[in-house]
Design an enzyme around this catalytic site. Structure first.
Site, mmCIF file in Angstrom:
data_model
loop_
_atom_site.group_PDB
_atom_site.id
_atom_site.type_symbol
_atom_site.label_atom_id
_atom_site.label_comp_id
_atom_site.label_asym_id
_atom_site.label_seq_id
_atom_site.Cartn_x
_atom_site.Cartn_y
_atom_site.Cartn_z
ATOM 1 N N PRO A 8 0.622 -1.372 0.572
ATOM 2 C CA PRO A 8 -0.152 -0.218 -0.024
ATOM 3 C C PRO A 8 0.250 1.672 0.096
ATOM 4 O O PRO A 8 0.472 2.653 0.210
ATOM 5 C CB PRO A 8 -0.633 0.203 1.221
ATOM 6 N N ASP A 19 4.887 2.170 -11.036
ATOM 7 C CA ASP A 19 3.711 3.046 -11.073
ATOM 8 C C ASP A 19 3.752 3.535 -9.103
ATOM 9 O O ASP A 19 4.683 4.394 -8.579
ATOM 10 C CB ASP A 19 2.854 2.298 -10.410
ATOM 11 N N LYS A 67 0.557 5.597 -14.196
ATOM 12 C CA LYS A 67 -1.371 6.138 -15.100
ATOM 13 C C LYS A 67 -1.778 7.193 -13.817
ATOM 14 O O LYS A 67 -2.009 6.785 -12.458
ATOM 15 C CB LYS A 67 -1.625 5.532 -15.488
ATOM 16 N N GLY A 124 2.162 -0.914 -7.489
ATOM 17 C CA GLY A 124 1.191 -0.511 -5.547
ATOM 18 C C GLY A 124 0.414 -2.328 -5.475
ATOM 19 O O GLY A 124 -0.120 -3.082 -6.458
ATOM 20 N N GLY A 125 0.207 -1.676 -4.120
ATOM 21 C CA GLY A 125 -0.548 -3.825 -3.767
ATOM 22 C C GLY A 125 0.395 -4.507 -4.446
ATOM 23 O O GLY A 125 1.149 -4.738 -4.161
ATOM 24 N N VAL A 154 -4.288 -7.942 -8.275
ATOM 25 C CA VAL A 154 -5.416 -7.297 -8.241
ATOM 26 C C VAL A 154 -5.468 -6.125 -8.658
ATOM 27 O O VAL A 154 -4.986 -5.243 -8.735
ATOM 28 C CB VAL A 154 -5.249 -7.283 -6.677
ATOM 29 N N THR A 193 -2.197 -5.858 -0.588
ATOM 30 C CA THR A 193 -3.326 -5.370 -1.256
ATOM 31 C C THR A 193 -3.759 -4.699 -0.861
ATOM 32 O O THR A 193 -4.378 -4.874 0.483
ATOM 33 C CB THR A 193 -4.409 -6.326 -1.943
ATOM 34 N N MET A 212 -10.995 2.173 -6.267
ATOM 35 C CA MET A 212 -10.651 3.487 -8.027
ATOM 36 C C MET A 212 -11.855 3.178 -7.943
ATOM 37 O O MET A 212 -12.481 3.493 -8.950
ATOM 38 C CB MET A 212 -10.207 2.914 -9.157
ATOM 39 N N GLY A 217 -3.898 6.121 1.577
ATOM 40 C CA GLY A 217 -3.923 4.863 3.168
ATOM 41 C C GLY A 217 -3.195 4.453 3.593
ATOM 42 O O GLY A 217 -1.815 4.500 2.850
#
Length: 342
Positions: free
Chosen positions: A98, A121, A143, A174-175, A179, A204, A254, A283
């Protein structure tokens, strides 16, 4: 872990053939060391140990390095054994969790340490990436909503090209990469190109970000299941009906941009309008914030608070458990009582 300036001004002798030793040489130079190289165990070592603070031995099983080890003992020079770089290029897909560096897995840190190139990312842990990767080439391919400077097909092509050039490529996401991270597409591209690829899972945000706000996605006698969905695009009527009928907890990634459609769709499908909704923004960051409302008021609450991505939505009675941790207690106290029988 070798950090920036750890060896500033010190002399490090890297022993090993140039190719297998390239990452070790890069890391020590990135840490500020003056690097000398000893490519063959047949070279004279004793004389080159003068003023050397550390010897890094990249041992591929080549015989003859025992003499260098003996010289290090005789001169009280510290010797460490380093892993050789793989002879062929490859790709490691890494889940960065995270956001904070200390939530990276041990295997993720090891992959970054051995990387030649890192494609990362914006949601991955990139603030200290130069330090974590020991001077690897860092390429931002992140992105943002409505702004994709590097399209997915181009990311995959660049990864494959770098691996074919002999580099260890780390794709940091990320995460967890599988997922809603398009990790499956990137693995498929590597396999199709004949490039070796491995996956390092990450924590995740679907579970970890609610936890950061004190909200469990399952809780005994409250919710025994949770469903994770993407809020990138509105769902169909049938999907809303299925979600509303499942019960348990719904976690939306998202989902800030489609919040109005999501709340209306679930309400129309029969979900109780008193169902608690939490929006957890950013978070694990210093600016983490949680906005709590219910199905009928979440859109107004999000607008009033100015909620923005990145955020994780949690829908269900587990949101009330977050109030018991103290982090969102005042907001949870303002919710209507739970529906009878919950």
């Amino acid at each position: 872990m070798i950090r920036d300036t750890d060896f500033l001004g010190l002399t490090v002798l890297v022993a090993g053939a140039a190719g297998p030793a390239r990452r070790v040489i890069r890391r020590y130079r990135h840490a500020g060391a003056v690097v000398r190289c000893l490519e063959s165990p047949g070279d004279r070592a004793r004389t080159v140990l003068d003023d050397v603070a550390l010897v890094a031995l990249v041992d591929e099983g080549q015989p003859g390095w025992d003499r260098l080890a003996a010289d290090c003992r005789a001169s009280s020079t510290l010797l460490v054994r380093e892993r050789a770089a793989a002879p062929r290029g490859r790709v490691t897909l890494v889940g960065g969790g995270p956001g904070p560096d200390d939530l990276l897995t041990v295997r993720a840190l090891e992959a970054l340490r051995e990387a030649d190139v890192v494609f990362y990312d914006r949601l991955g842990p990139h603030r200290n990436l130069a330090e974590l990767s020991g001077g690897a080439d860092l390429i931002d391919v992140g992105k943002r909503p409505g702004h994709h400077p590097v399209v997915q097909s181009d990311i995959e092509r660049r990864m494959v090209d770098a691996a074919r050039a002999g580099h260890h490529v780390v794709r940091l996401k990320g995460g967890d990469p599988f997922v809603f991270g398009r990790g499956g597409e990137e693995v498929a591209s590597c396999v199709e190109a004949g490039v070796e690829v491995t996956v390092v899972p990450g924590i995740t945000s679907a579970v970890s970000v609610p936890a950061a706000a004190g909200i469990p996605v399952t809780h005994r006698a409250v919710s025994h299941l949770f469903t994770v969905i993407s809020g990138h695009a509105p769902l169909s009527v049938v999907e809303y009906e299925h979600l509303a009928g499942l019960g348990g907890t719904i976690v939306v990634l998202m989902g800030v941009g489609t919040l109005p459609q999501l709340m209306a769709g679930l309400a129309t499908a029969g979900m109780d309008r008193r169902t608690p909704v939490a929006i957890v923004e950013r978070g694990y960051s210093d600016s983490q914030r949680t906005t709590v409302s219910d199905l009928s008021g979440a859109v107004r609450a999000a607008a009033a608070a100015g909620c923005k991505s990145p955020a994780v939505l949690v829908i269900g009675d587990v949101v009330r458990q977050g109030g018991k941790s103290g982090s969102v207690a005042e907001q949870c106290a303002g919710l209507a009582p739970a529906a009878e029988g919950v």
